[in-house]
Write a protein that holds these residues in place. Structure first.
Motif, PDB file in Angstrom:
ATOM      1  N   ASP A   1      -4.731   0.841 -10.576  1.00  0.00           N
ATOM      2  CA  ASP A   1      -4.531   2.135 -10.955  1.00  0.00           C
ATOM      3  C   ASP A   1      -4.517   2.444 -12.158  1.00  0.00           C
ATOM      4  OD1 ASP A   1      -4.392   4.552 -10.613  1.00  0.00           O
ATOM      5  OD2 ASP A   1      -3.409   4.320  -8.366  1.00  0.00           O
TER       6      ASP A   1
ATOM      7  N   GLU B   1       1.310  -1.151   0.344  1.00  0.00           N
ATOM      8  CA  GLU B   1       0.064  -0.245  -0.395  1.00  0.00           C
ATOM      9  C   GLU B   1       0.352   1.134  -0.225  1.00  0.00           C
ATOM     10  OE1 GLU B   1      -3.437   2.192   3.408  1.00  0.00           O
ATOM     11  OE2 GLU B   1      -3.569   0.204   2.775  1.00  0.00           O
ATOM     12  N   PHE B   2       2.009   0.926   0.616  1.00  0.00           N
ATOM     13  CA  PHE B   2       2.894   2.282   1.013  1.00  0.00           C
ATOM     14  C   PHE B   2       3.115   2.381  -0.227  1.00  0.00           C
ATOM     15  CE2 PHE B   2       7.428   3.739   1.618  1.00  0.00           C
ATOM     16  CZ  PHE B   2       7.223   4.719   1.763  1.00  0.00           C
TER      17      PHE B   2
ATOM     18  N   GLN C   1      -3.594   5.430 -13.074  1.00  0.00           N
ATOM     19  CA  GLN C   1      -2.251   6.532 -13.152  1.00  0.00           C
ATOM     20  C   GLN C   1      -1.167   5.640 -13.099  1.00  0.00           C
ATOM     21  OE1 GLN C   1      -1.913   9.735 -10.330  1.00  0.00           O
ATOM     22  NE2 GLN C   1      -4.037   9.409 -10.184  1.00  0.00           N
TER      23      GLN C   1
ATOM     24  N   ARG D   1       2.006   6.595  -6.788  1.00  0.00           N
ATOM     25  CA  ARG D   1       1.086   7.852  -7.361  1.00  0.00           C
ATOM     26  C   ARG D   1       1.312   8.965  -7.419  1.00  0.00           C
ATOM     27  NH1 ARG D   1      -4.351   6.762  -7.767  1.00  0.00           N
ATOM     28  NH2 ARG D   1      -4.919   8.641  -6.463  1.00  0.00           N
ATOM     29  N   GLU D   2       2.041   9.924  -6.125  1.00  0.00           N
ATOM     30  CA  GLU D   2       2.722  10.813  -5.548  1.00  0.00           C
ATOM     31  C   GLU D   2       3.532  11.233  -6.531  1.00  0.00           C
ATOM     32  OE1 GLU D   2       3.161  10.405  -1.982  1.00  0.00           O
ATOM     33  OE2 GLU D   2       1.236   9.719  -1.262  1.00  0.00           O
TER      34      GLU D   2
ATOM     35  N   GLY E   1      -2.794  -4.016   4.812  1.00  0.00           N
ATOM     36  CA  GLY E   1      -2.209  -3.208   3.698  1.00  0.00           C
ATOM     37  C   GLY E   1      -0.933  -3.897   3.056  1.00  0.00           C
TER      38      GLY E   1
ATOM     39  N   HIS F   1       4.844   5.540 -12.928  1.00  0.00           N
ATOM     40  CA  HIS F   1       3.806   6.484 -12.675  1.00  0.00           C
ATOM     41  C   HIS F   1       3.241   6.713 -14.377  1.00  0.00           C
ATOM     42  CE1 HIS F   1       1.289  10.575 -12.932  1.00  0.00           C
ATOM     43  NE2 HIS F   1       0.982  10.244 -12.170  1.00  0.00           N
TER      44      HIS F   1
ATOM     45  N   HIS G   1       2.698   1.637  -3.454  1.00  0.00           N
ATOM     46  CA  HIS G   1       1.153   2.091  -3.764  1.00  0.00           C
ATOM     47  C   HIS G   1       1.690   3.583  -4.467  1.00  0.00           C
ATOM     48  CE1 HIS G   1      -2.776   1.102  -5.973  1.00  0.00           C
ATOM     49  NE2 HIS G   1      -2.327   2.378  -6.150  1.00  0.00           N
ATOM     50  N   GLU G   2       1.369   3.892  -3.098  1.00  0.00           N
ATOM     51  CA  GLU G   2       1.091   5.664  -2.940  1.00  0.00           C
ATOM     52  C   GLU G   2       1.668   5.977  -3.566  1.00  0.00           C
ATOM     53  OE1 GLU G   2      -2.300   7.212  -2.370  1.00  0.00           O
ATOM     54  OE2 GLU G   2      -2.683   5.690  -2.512  1.00  0.00           O
ATOM     55  N   SER G   3       3.352   5.886  -3.111  1.00  0.00           N
ATOM     56  CA  SER G   3       4.554   6.356  -3.303  1.00  0.00           C
ATOM     57  C   SER G   3       4.458   6.784  -4.972  1.00  0.00           C
ATOM     58  CB  SER G   3       5.636   5.606  -3.210  1.00  0.00           C
ATOM     59  OG  SER G   3       5.939   5.680  -1.371  1.00  0.00           O
TER      60      SER G   3
END
Length: 228
Positions: A79, A57-58, A81, A64-65, A127, A202, A60-62
């Protein structure tokens, strides 16, 4: 902009240099990535790395950001993106302590639930990609653990299984040393339970030559041979 321009100029020459910021989930980062990096740096010694390890989960978010160049995770990420590519197959293995009656025993998938129903089941935290994969596998086996123990690392789970605290299910890649040394024993399942490891990036990420070569190396190399 200056950093991106500098990286682009360096890519115009043949020498592959630069720095890669890699995010990896725990199983990949601790048991898979080190050997991949060792093999990659023999070919491209001037590429430097920093690696951030967290759960899927971490990472994945990294991605995305756009705070990492490449992410390597357990389990497919859906995702729009992100670009997602499978790079390695994995097998999930039921494990018990070496002295447990089920150690090394062959069990049919439909018998697993009955054979381990009275054992505490040790699992990763919410997560975690491994947790999601294990939950899906248990659901397919129609098994709901009666007693669940949650631990935040694969190493903690292995130590707990070795101490005969309960049964668990982990990636075969994480168990090579313990099984070879006989500290932990698999419950042999007739039908292997598999999943994939995935490279995520990304969609709009600037890709330097170093990043492109690393991505190509992971997706096109014989990783099973590198990891053996």
């Amino acid at each position: 902009m200056h950093r991106v321009a500098k990286r682009a100029v360096s890519d115009l020459v043949e020498l592959v240099t630069g720095h890669l910021n890699i995010g990896a989930s725990f199983t990949v980062g601790e048991y898979i990535l080190p050997r991949i990096l060792a093999a990659f740096t023999t070919r491209f010694p001037d590429v430097k790395f920093s690696v951030t390890i967290g759960n899927t989960e971490f990472v994945h978010e990294s991605a995305r950001e756009d705070s990492i160049d490449i992410g390597l995770v357990e389990g497919e990420v859906d995702d729009p993106q992100l670009e997602v590519n499978k790079f390695l197959n994995d097998e999930l293995v039921f494990i018990v302590s070496k002295n447990h009656p089920l150690a090394g025993v062959s069990v049919k998938p439909e018998e697993i639930a009955t054979r381990i129903k009275d054992l505490p089941f040790i699992i990763r935290e919410e997560g975690s990609g491994t947790r999601l994969a294990v939950e899906k596998a248990l659901e397919n086996l129609n098994f709901q653990p009666s007693s669940l123990i949650t631990l935040g690392s694969t190493q903690a789970i292995k130590e707990s299984v070795e101490a005969n605290l309960g049964v668990s299910m982990l990636s075969r890649w994480t168990l090579r040393k313990e099984i070879k040394l006989g500290f932990i024993k698999p419950i042999r399942c007739c039908n292997p339970i598999t999943r994939g490891f995935y490279l995520i990036q990304h969609n709009e990420k600037f890709q330097s030559r170093a990043c492109a070569e690393f991505k190509k190396f992971i997706l096109e190399s014989d990783l099973t041979n590198i990891l053996s």
